[in-house]
Design an enzyme around this catalytic site. Structure first.
Site, PDB file in Angstrom:
ATOM      1  N   GLU A  22      29.900  39.354  66.020  1.00 38.21           N
ATOM      2  CA  GLU A  22      29.305  39.171  67.351  1.00 38.21           C
ATOM      3  C   GLU A  22      27.867  39.695  67.395  1.00 38.21           C
ATOM      4  O   GLU A  22      26.989  39.080  68.008  1.00 38.21           O
ATOM      5  CB  GLU A  22      30.135  39.904  68.419  1.00 38.21           C
ATOM      6  CG  GLU A  22      31.588  39.491  68.473  1.00 38.21           C
ATOM      7  CD  GLU A  22      32.508  40.344  67.617  1.00 38.21           C
ATOM      8  OE1 GLU A  22      33.582  40.710  68.094  1.00 38.21           O
ATOM      9  OE2 GLU A  22      32.149  40.646  66.446  1.00 38.21           O
TER      10      GLU A  22
ATOM     11  N   TRP B  74      48.411  33.083  25.494  1.00 41.87           N
ATOM     12  CA  TRP B  74      47.990  32.229  26.602  1.00 41.87           C
ATOM     13  C   TRP B  74      48.905  31.023  26.772  1.00 41.87           C
ATOM     14  O   TRP B  74      49.180  30.300  25.819  1.00 41.87           O
ATOM     15  CB  TRP B  74      46.540  31.756  26.403  1.00 41.87           C
ATOM     16  CG  TRP B  74      45.564  32.888  26.405  1.00 41.87           C
ATOM     17  CD1 TRP B  74      44.762  33.292  25.375  1.00 41.87           C
ATOM     18  CD2 TRP B  74      45.284  33.787  27.488  1.00 41.87           C
ATOM     19  NE1 TRP B  74      44.009  34.375  25.745  1.00 41.87           N
ATOM     20  CE2 TRP B  74      44.306  34.704  27.037  1.00 41.87           C
ATOM     21  CE3 TRP B  74      45.770  33.907  28.789  1.00 41.87           C
ATOM     22  CZ2 TRP B  74      43.798  35.721  27.842  1.00 41.87           C
ATOM     23  CZ3 TRP B  74      45.271  34.922  29.600  1.00 41.87           C
ATOM     24  CH2 TRP B  74      44.301  35.818  29.122  1.00 41.87           C
TER      25      TRP B  74
ATOM     26  N   LEU C 285      57.996  41.821  38.453  1.00 42.80           N
ATOM     27  CA  LEU C 285      58.022  40.673  39.365  1.00 42.80           C
ATOM     28  C   LEU C 285      59.401  40.512  40.014  1.00 42.80           C
ATOM     29  O   LEU C 285      59.513  40.355  41.233  1.00 42.80           O
ATOM     30  CB  LEU C 285      57.659  39.393  38.607  1.00 42.80           C
ATOM     31  CG  LEU C 285      56.191  39.223  38.211  1.00 42.80           C
ATOM     32  CD1 LEU C 285      56.045  38.202  37.087  1.00 42.80           C
ATOM     33  CD2 LEU C 285      55.345  38.816  39.402  1.00 42.80           C
TER      34      LEU C 285
END
Length: 349
Positions: free
Chosen positions: A53, A178, A297
């Protein structure tokens, strides 16, 4: 779309410019409209700097128009002195007659007080425009203040046949295996720059020796949080390089010789999730990525304490190894990143 929605939508667009840089403050955008035209805009850029603002009002060239204008803001103007003065006072001071607010601030220091103050000053206030979208914009901030815990993102990559990692070979080098392509990996680094912390379990650090930073992207490194009950992680691991604030949760007290590495004792005989979340809340951490491994997890999934999951499925096939977590929720989207598939899942709650 009505006129209020049009300008609150613009506020949301502006607010997103502060993604990842406003912590612990929310992302906020503001627009000032006079005679059907935008005469001022602003967003909150960084904690300690002017709020949306303030920036919007400052950008108005002819301040005399403010007395006949409407100010739009995606989140309720603050009513308390923090690092900056209250925004509702500034709106009142400039005698802006119309105020339109996307959603109410859940922070107990504000929580409707800003709106009340503006109404009492005689201005017209409309609240709840695109409320759902405004809440989604600041889901981390809202979760932190409403649930007293960070917003939790579960993230993993699994092979085509559902494994997190292949079977380990004896004397295998400590480095990641990977599953995903380089584009997916870069996206993960972008995500890290957007969240405040990242958590991994002991075995992930022992096996992969991760850095858990944003080397493939530009932005802030998240706070590293590591579970290491029996202090099994070797002190020459990257997570102990003191380059980033690191919180290690352990069973026995350790005095750290490093400035950026903190050891905190928790009771591993009890459920670790509430203990961990309490520590993160005390450290003002509003969002965290849980990156693994399987046990870490699955613990969050089993206790149903998570908000969203981001799951990559690569083209790799392992045939045997560590199985991926089992999760159920609302599948929000599925996209292709090169050869990888990325699935977003939201918790049912």
């Amino acid at each position: 779309m009505n006129i209020h929605e049009k300008y609150i939508k613009r506020c949301i667009e502006l607010a997103k410019n502060g993604f990842g840089t406003t912590y612990p403050n929310p992302m906020v955008g503001s627009v000032i409209v006079y005679d059907g035209k935008i005469i001022g805009e602003g967003w909150h850029k960084k904690s300690g700097e002017p709020h949306a603002e303030v920036n919007a009002i400052k950008s108005v060239k002819d301040k005399s128009l403010l007395k006949k204008a409407t100010i739009y803001v995606s989140l309720e103007p603050c009513s308390h002195f923090g690092k900056t003065p209250p925004c509702c006072d500034l709106i009142i001071e400039h005698r802006i007659p119309n105020v339109v607010v996307g959603t109410v601030d859940p922070n107990e220091k504000v929580a409707g007080r800003g709106i009340k103050k503006i109404v009492e000053s005689g201005a017209s206030v409309v609240v709840g425009i695109l409320e759902e979208e405004c809440n989604e914009l600041n889901k981390r901030f809202f979760t932190f203040h409403q649930k007293q815990r960070p917003y939790i993102i579960l993230k993993w990559a699994e092979s085509q046949d559902g494994f997190l990692a292949p079977e380990k070979e004896i004397n295998q080098e400590r480095k990641p295996v990977w599953i995903t392509n380089t584009y997916s990996r870069q996206l993960v680094h972008k995500w890290r720059s957007e969240e405040q912390a990242i958590l991994v379990g002991t075995q992930t650090v022992i096996d992969d020796n991760p850095k858990l930073n944003v080397r493939d992207w530009s932005g802030n490194n998240p706070v590293r949080v590591v579970l290491d009950q029996h202090n099994r992680i070797s002190k020459d691991s990257f997570i102990f390089d003191d380059s980033v604030k690191t919180i290690v949760l352990t069973k026995s007290e350790i005095v750290s010789e490093k400035e950026n590495t903190i050891f905190i004792v928790i009771d591993f005989n009890q459920n670790i999730v509430p203990q961990l979340l309490s520590i993160l809340y005390q450290n003002q951490i509003q969002s965290i990525i849980i990156e693994g491994g399987l046990q870490t997890l699955q613990t969050f999934i089993d206790h149903n304490i998570w908000d969203e999951a981001r799951v990559f499925i690569g083209k790799t096939v392992f045939e045997k190894g560590t199985k991926a977590p089992v999760i159920s929720g609302n599948r929000i989207s599925k996209t292709q990143i090169g050869s990888d598939e990325l699935i977003y899942i939201r918790n049912h709650d």
